[in-house]
Design a protein around this motif. Structure first.
Motif, PDB file in Angstrom:
ATOM      1  N   TYR A   1      79.728  68.456   0.253  1.00 27.50           N
ATOM      2  CA  TYR A   1      79.762  68.681   1.708  1.00 27.50           C
ATOM      3  C   TYR A   1      80.713  67.712   2.404  1.00 27.50           C
ATOM      4  CZ  TYR A   1      75.926  72.087   2.012  1.00 27.50           C
ATOM      5  OH  TYR A   1      75.150  73.223   1.927  1.00 27.50           O
ATOM      6  N   ASP A   2      80.755  66.472   1.965  1.00 27.81           N
ATOM      7  CA  ASP A   2      81.623  65.483   2.618  1.00 27.81           C
ATOM      8  C   ASP A   2      83.094  65.870   2.475  1.00 27.81           C
ATOM      9  OD1 ASP A   2      79.456  63.966   3.440  1.00 27.81           O
ATOM     10  OD2 ASP A   2      79.545  62.599   1.715  1.00 27.81           O
TER      11      ASP A   2
ATOM     12  N   LYS B   1      83.759  68.813   4.803  1.00 20.75           N
ATOM     13  CA  LYS B   1      83.804  68.399   6.207  1.00 20.75           C
ATOM     14  C   LYS B   1      85.106  67.673   6.527  1.00 20.75           C
ATOM     15  CE  LYS B   1      78.802  68.117   6.927  1.00 20.75           C
ATOM     16  NZ  LYS B   1      77.623  67.224   7.138  1.00 20.75           N
TER      17      LYS B   1
ATOM     18  N   THR C   1      87.723  70.502   6.858  1.00 23.93           N
ATOM     19  CA  THR C   1      87.650  71.322   8.068  1.00 23.93           C
ATOM     20  C   THR C   1      87.987  70.524   9.329  1.00 23.93           C
ATOM     21  OG1 THR C   1      85.249  70.956   8.261  1.00 23.93           O
ATOM     22  CG2 THR C   1      85.985  72.906   7.049  1.00 23.93           C
ATOM     23  N   ALA C   2      87.641  69.234   9.337  1.00 26.06           N
ATOM     24  CA  ALA C   2      87.948  68.416  10.513  1.00 26.06           C
ATOM     25  C   ALA C   2      89.452  68.326  10.743  1.00 26.06           C
ATOM     26  CB  ALA C   2      87.345  67.013  10.354  1.00 26.06           C
TER      27      ALA C   2
ATOM     28  N   THR D   1      79.520  73.075   7.131  1.00 21.21           N
ATOM     29  CA  THR D   1      80.529  72.057   6.818  1.00 21.21           C
ATOM     30  C   THR D   1      81.741  72.121   7.747  1.00 21.21           C
ATOM     31  OG1 THR D   1      81.443  73.511   5.091  1.00 21.21           O
ATOM     32  CG2 THR D   1      79.860  71.815   4.400  1.00 21.21           C
ATOM     33  N   GLY D   2      81.649  72.898   8.818  1.00 19.90           N
ATOM     34  CA  GLY D   2      82.677  72.832   9.846  1.00 19.90           C
ATOM     35  C   GLY D   2      83.707  73.936   9.863  1.00 19.90           C
TER      36      GLY D   2
END
Length: 399
Positions: free
Chosen positions: A88-89, A92, A95-96, A161-162
């Motif tokens: 997940y990290d 994320k 996607t950020a 997750t964005g």
């Protein structure tokens, strides 16, 4: 108003999707299999850098190609996988940075089915088949019934997750495209036979994903205008699929065509001038109110403007053009008539051109564009060698 301003407005008009989400302009970085995962289904820094580059370069939406809902039937060992193993990290972080500059970032949720990567999977499609040297197992009714939940779980991970939307992959010969194709789908149950029955699993997946994600989260789909294979999905059948999709909660229908079935001619490798599927979109426009995107063969700004000015196409997907110039969207939306120098190859092997572009994409992701290999033979060797190295990691993680 001058023609130049009118043209800029065509490209820069925001597109409001039926769910209410807004894409800031009419240029999409269409899905390509970037093969930039780590070999264990996870996002990488180089992949993150690539999609950040396209976002900063002005696209309204980028779609990450071949994001798998299960590691059991991957398209290639560089794919991302959205299942319980997902990092997940890392997602994320991707996607950020891929959503800067008000860009959307969507995963293309897929399952390779009968075209699963042979070293990692025993291919399984809608029906058991043997065509020449090609062979695959057939899915049981229980296998098929599990698909909506699998897509929905992957879509939920994407949202958590964005990612700002998802695209369901039902084109290019992969699993859901196989269900639509009478060449691959010989089933005699409720998932085979008529176009409506062959579309049933796709409608069930859309309904389950919508229920999971809610009414305001974008859900797109990619379909073929035809398989371009003898015995495959015809244009008339594809138009019937569009009619069926019009009754669903889908937000964006992207039209492409062709198949990665062994020996099939890829539309993207065609030497003919594009665009390839605008004529189909004209026919589709008469039977759906859903936003339509067309991808395939757009090589210059004039072609994009002509498609948008027709009021048939709502947005245009670009793939290889954005590899040749990652800032192309910004240049075209601000009026720069940037011309692209598409390379030509003499008698390339099957898949060779795709390998060349994939490695050129990798050079961008690693900030080494000036070091990009240009010799087709050595590029193919590098491309194939990288996949062989990842097979070991994939097996250790998932098998």
């Amino acid at each position: 108003m001058t023609q130049a301003l009118i043209n800029n407005e065509l490209l820069n008009r925001p597109l409001e999707l039926p769910c209410g989400a807004v894409i800031k302009n009419r240029l999409i970085k269409s899905a390509m299999s970037d093969s930039l995962g780590d070999g264990e289904g996870n996002a990488t820094e180089s992949q993150t850098r690539l999609y950040e580059r396209w976002a900063k370069g002005g696209v309204g939406l980028s779609i990450i190609g071949e994001v798998q809902i299960t590691p059991e039937y991957p398209e290639a060992p560089g794919n991302l996988v959205l299942d319980h193993h997902a990092d997940y990290d890392a997602l994320k972080a991707l996607t950020a940075r891929a959503s800067v500059n008000d860009a959307h970032i969507w995963p293309q949720l897929g399952h390779a089915g009968a075209l699963a990567y042979e070293p990692l999977s025993q291919a399984k499609g809608p029906s058991a088949l043997k065509i020449g040297e090609f062979e695959c197992l057939g899915m049981s009714e229980e296998d098929v019934s599990q698909l909506p939940e699998m897509y929905a779980k992957a879509a939920k991970i994407a949202k958590d997750t964005g990612f700002t939307g998802v695209q369901i992959h039902a084109g290019h010969g992969f699993l859901l495209s196989q269900f639509l194709s009478p060449l691959f789908n010989l089933r005699t149950d409720q998932y085979g036979g008529s176009v409506e029955s062959r579309s049933r699993i796709i409608v069930e997946i859309i309904d389950k994903v919508r229920l999971t994600l809610g009414d305001t989260f974008p859900i797109g789909i990619k379909i073929n205008s035809s398989d371009q294979l003898e015995g495959g999905l015809t244009e008339q059948e594809a138009l019937e699929v569009v009619r069926i999709l019009d009754t669903t909660s889908i937000d964006l229908i992207e039209v492409s065509g062709g198949s990665y079935f062994p020996g099939a001619k890829s539309s993207s490798d065609s030497t003919s001038s594009g665009p390839y599927f605008v004529d189909f979109a004209v026919k589709a426009r008469d039977i759906t109110t859903k936003p339509l995107a067309v991808t395939g063969g757009f090589k210059n700004r004039e072609q994009v403007l002509n498609a948008l000015a027709s009021n048939t196409v709502d947005c245009v997907g670009l793939g290889r053009a954005l590899i040749l110039n990652p800032e192309l969207a910004e240049e075209w939306t601000t009026g720069t008539e940037t011309r692209l120098n598409f390379p030509t190859f003499e008698s390339p092997p099957s898949g060779g051109v795709t390998a060349w572009y994939t490695m050129a994409l990798t050079s961008i992701a690693n900030d080494k564009e000036s070091d990009a290999e240009r010799d087709l033979s050595s590029t193919i060797q590098t491309y194939e060698g990288r996949d062989r190295e990842r097979v070991t990691r994939w097996r250790a993680k998932f098998q």
